[in-house]
Design an enzyme around this catalytic site. Structure first.
Site, PDB file in Angstrom:
ATOM      1  N   GLY A  34     -44.252   3.268  -5.115  1.00 13.41           N
ATOM      2  CA  GLY A  34     -42.912   2.705  -5.145  1.00 13.41           C
ATOM      3  C   GLY A  34     -42.756   1.360  -4.476  1.00 13.41           C
ATOM      4  O   GLY A  34     -41.690   0.749  -4.558  1.00 13.41           O
ATOM      5  N   GLU A  35     -43.796   0.867  -3.796  1.00 14.72           N
ATOM      6  CA  GLU A  35     -43.688  -0.426  -3.131  1.00 14.72           C
ATOM      7  C   GLU A  35     -43.716  -1.562  -4.157  1.00 14.72           C
ATOM      8  O   GLU A  35     -44.309  -1.442  -5.224  1.00 14.72           O
ATOM      9  CB  GLU A  35     -44.819  -0.595  -2.110  1.00 14.72           C
ATOM     10  CG  GLU A  35     -44.675   0.342  -0.916  1.00 14.72           C
ATOM     11  CD  GLU A  35     -45.726   0.099   0.155  1.00 14.72           C
ATOM     12  OE1 GLU A  35     -46.665  -0.688  -0.100  1.00 14.72           O
ATOM     13  OE2 GLU A  35     -45.619   0.703   1.236  1.00 14.72           O
ATOM     14  N   GLN A  92     -18.769  -4.592   2.280  1.00 20.03           N
ATOM     15  CA  GLN A  92     -18.766  -4.117   3.677  1.00 20.03           C
ATOM     16  C   GLN A  92     -18.880  -5.351   4.565  1.00 20.03           C
ATOM     17  O   GLN A  92     -19.915  -5.638   5.146  1.00 20.03           O
ATOM     18  CB  GLN A  92     -19.927  -3.151   3.917  1.00 20.03           C
ATOM     19  CG  GLN A  92     -19.985  -2.572   5.327  1.00 20.03           C
ATOM     20  CD  GLN A  92     -19.043  -1.407   5.552  1.00 20.03           C
ATOM     21  OE1 GLN A  92     -18.915  -0.544   4.703  1.00 20.03           O
ATOM     22  NE2 GLN A  92     -18.381  -1.387   6.693  1.00 20.03           N
ATOM     23  N   ASP A 162      -3.820  -5.131  -8.324  1.00 18.98           N
ATOM     24  CA  ASP A 162      -3.259  -4.976  -6.981  1.00 18.98           C
ATOM     25  C   ASP A 162      -3.050  -6.379  -6.412  1.00 18.98           C
ATOM     26  O   ASP A 162      -3.485  -7.381  -6.994  1.00 18.98           O
ATOM     27  CB  ASP A 162      -4.159  -4.131  -6.075  1.00 18.98           C
ATOM     28  CG  ASP A 162      -5.589  -4.635  -6.025  1.00 18.98           C
ATOM     29  OD1 ASP A 162      -5.786  -5.869  -5.917  1.00 18.98           O
ATOM     30  OD2 ASP A 162      -6.518  -3.813  -6.098  1.00 18.98           O
ATOM     31  N   LYS A 185       2.909  -1.161  -5.095  1.00 17.18           N
ATOM     32  CA  LYS A 185       3.288   0.204  -4.766  1.00 17.18           C
ATOM     33  C   LYS A 185       4.655   0.187  -4.093  1.00 17.18           C
ATOM     34  O   LYS A 185       4.857  -0.514  -3.100  1.00 17.18           O
ATOM     35  CB  LYS A 185       2.247   0.845  -3.854  1.00 17.18           C
ATOM     36  CG  LYS A 185       0.912   1.087  -4.543  1.00 17.18           C
ATOM     37  CD  LYS A 185      -0.091   1.753  -3.616  1.00 17.18           C
ATOM     38  CE  LYS A 185      -1.414   2.004  -4.337  1.00 17.18           C
ATOM     39  NZ  LYS A 185      -2.417   2.630  -3.440  1.00 17.18           N
ATOM     40  N   ASP A 211      -9.606  -8.770 -12.647  1.00 20.10           N
ATOM     41  CA  ASP A 211     -10.087  -8.431 -11.308  1.00 20.10           C
ATOM     42  C   ASP A 211     -11.489  -9.002 -11.134  1.00 20.10           C
ATOM     43  O   ASP A 211     -12.131  -9.399 -12.113  1.00 20.10           O
ATOM     44  CB  ASP A 211     -10.093  -6.917 -11.105  1.00 20.10           C
ATOM     45  CG  ASP A 211      -9.887  -6.516  -9.649  1.00 20.10           C
ATOM     46  OD1 ASP A 211      -9.996  -7.397  -8.777  1.00 20.10           O
ATOM     47  OD2 ASP A 211      -9.630  -5.328  -9.394  1.00 20.10           O
ATOM     48  N   SER A 215     -15.566  -1.087 -10.509  1.00 23.27           N
ATOM     49  CA  SER A 215     -16.586  -0.140 -10.058  1.00 23.27           C
ATOM     50  C   SER A 215     -16.382   1.216 -10.731  1.00 23.27           C
ATOM     51  O   SER A 215     -16.946   1.493 -11.771  1.00 23.27           O
ATOM     52  CB  SER A 215     -16.560  -0.022  -8.541  1.00 23.27           C
ATOM     53  OG  SER A 215     -17.601   0.809  -8.080  1.00 23.27           O
ATOM     54  N   GLY A 217     -13.528   2.271 -11.943  1.00 21.95           N
ATOM     55  CA  GLY A 217     -12.527   2.129 -13.000  1.00 21.95           C
ATOM     56  C   GLY A 217     -11.191   2.761 -12.674  1.00 21.95           C
ATOM     57  O   GLY A 217     -10.246   2.643 -13.457  1.00 21.95           O
ATOM     58  N   THR A 219      -8.780   2.054 -10.496  1.00 21.25           N
ATOM     59  CA  THR A 219      -7.665   1.107 -10.386  1.00 21.25           C
ATOM     60  C   THR A 219      -7.237   0.608 -11.753  1.00 21.25           C
ATOM     61  O   THR A 219      -6.040   0.470 -12.040  1.00 21.25           O
ATOM     62  CB  THR A 219      -8.070  -0.086  -9.496  1.00 21.25           C
ATOM     63  OG1 THR A 219      -8.441   0.396  -8.203  1.00 21.25           O
ATOM     64  CG2 THR A 219      -6.932  -1.081  -9.359  1.00 21.25           C
TER      65      THR A 219
END
Length: 285
Positions: A34-35, A92, A162, A185, A211, A215, A217, A219
């Site tokens: 896997g390397e 993140q 949003d 909202k 947007d 990701s 879906g 939203t």
């Protein structure tokens, strides 16, 4: 010299074609355990641009990019530009909970440590990501390409799903000269929160939801349901980065969306728009 890593070989080839430059042949593969193995098959000197999105599988694509950058420097490249159309781990950018790793910051440090002299990317999810780098960061916008692609619509209204996406929606609407709104909202009662179009009447119009990333879906499905109830004559969804986890596309089309349009920062069935001209223009400077 232009190099396309595994995740962005077709995009890199398009950039090379636009610039009438050769695409450097490379060999990338995995060992049985896997390397990762990489090899550049031509002599390296001067300025090199490496094109590699770091979407799924994020860890593999990021590691390949890091290997390639440092290898190019070792082989004699004076300047390595990392063109990362989709910047993985970009969501993140801060600690949401105590003890979390700020992944975007760590990735920035890794890219610099590998030897990247410049970062080129498309529509970062958070503007603050560029602040994690000490090397120059050029953030490109694909919104003009999206606007051009949907210019065939007769009576469009651009909708941000949003408030956070409103800047992207406004960029498209300003180019097309049409109206723009966002989903908000509204608390109806202590127990009930309703999502609705903020101010605009979409009845009988071509609603275009814009947007940066799709990701799961969720939203978009919510937005499509509301726009359908409000009488939109058609619903088009546009995004820059089609992450599209699992059955996201199926859910979106099942919600009444007529068409989904994305760029090729990530490979997908709806990647109709190429960001190659954006990257090529940077390299002309």
């Amino acid at each position: 010299m232009i190099i396309g890593c595994s995740a962005s070989q077709k995009l890199a080839a398009s950039v090379a074609d636009l610039l009438d430059e050769p695409l450097c042949p490379v060999e990338t593969r995995k060992f049985p355990d896997g390397e990762r193995y990489i090899r550049v098959k031509e002599e390296v000197e001067g300025e090199v641009t490496v094109v590699q999105s770091t979407g799924y599988p994020q860890d593999e694509n990021l590691m390949e990019l890091l290997f390639m950058i440092e290898n190019l420097k070792d082989l004699g490249a004076d300047y390595v530009r990392a063109a990362i159309p989709y910047f993985g781990y970009g969501r993140q950018e801060r600690r949401f909970k105590s003890g979390e790793a700020v992944s975007a910051k760590i990735v920035a440090h890794l890219l610099e440590a590998a030897g990247a002299d410049e970062i080129v990317t498309v529509n970062l999810h958070e503007n603050c990501l560029s602040e994690f780098f000490r090397v120059p960061v050029r953030e490109l916008s694909a919104m003009p390409l999206i606007a051009e692609h949907i210019s065939f619509l007769d009576d469009p209204v651009i909708i941000a799903p949003d408030k956070g996406a409103l800047g992207h929606a406004r960029e498209v609407s300003d180019i097309l000269g049409c109206e723009c709104d966002y989903m908000e909202k509204v608390r109806i009662s202590p127990e009930v929160v309703e999502t609705r179009v903020s101010d605009l009447d979409v009845e009988g119009k071509d609603a275009v939801v814009v947007d940066d990333i799709i990701s799961t879906g969720g939203t978009i499905v919510n937005a499509a349901g509301i726009l359908g109830k409000c009488g939109a004559s058609s619903i088009t969804v546009c995004c820059v980065h089609p992450v599209l986890v699992e059955d996201a596309l199926l859910k979106i089309f099942s919600a009444g969306v007529e068409r989904v349009i994305a760029t090729d920062t990530l490979k997908s069935d709806v990647s109709e728009i190429s960001v190659a001209p954006l990257i090529a223009d940077v390299m002309k400077d």
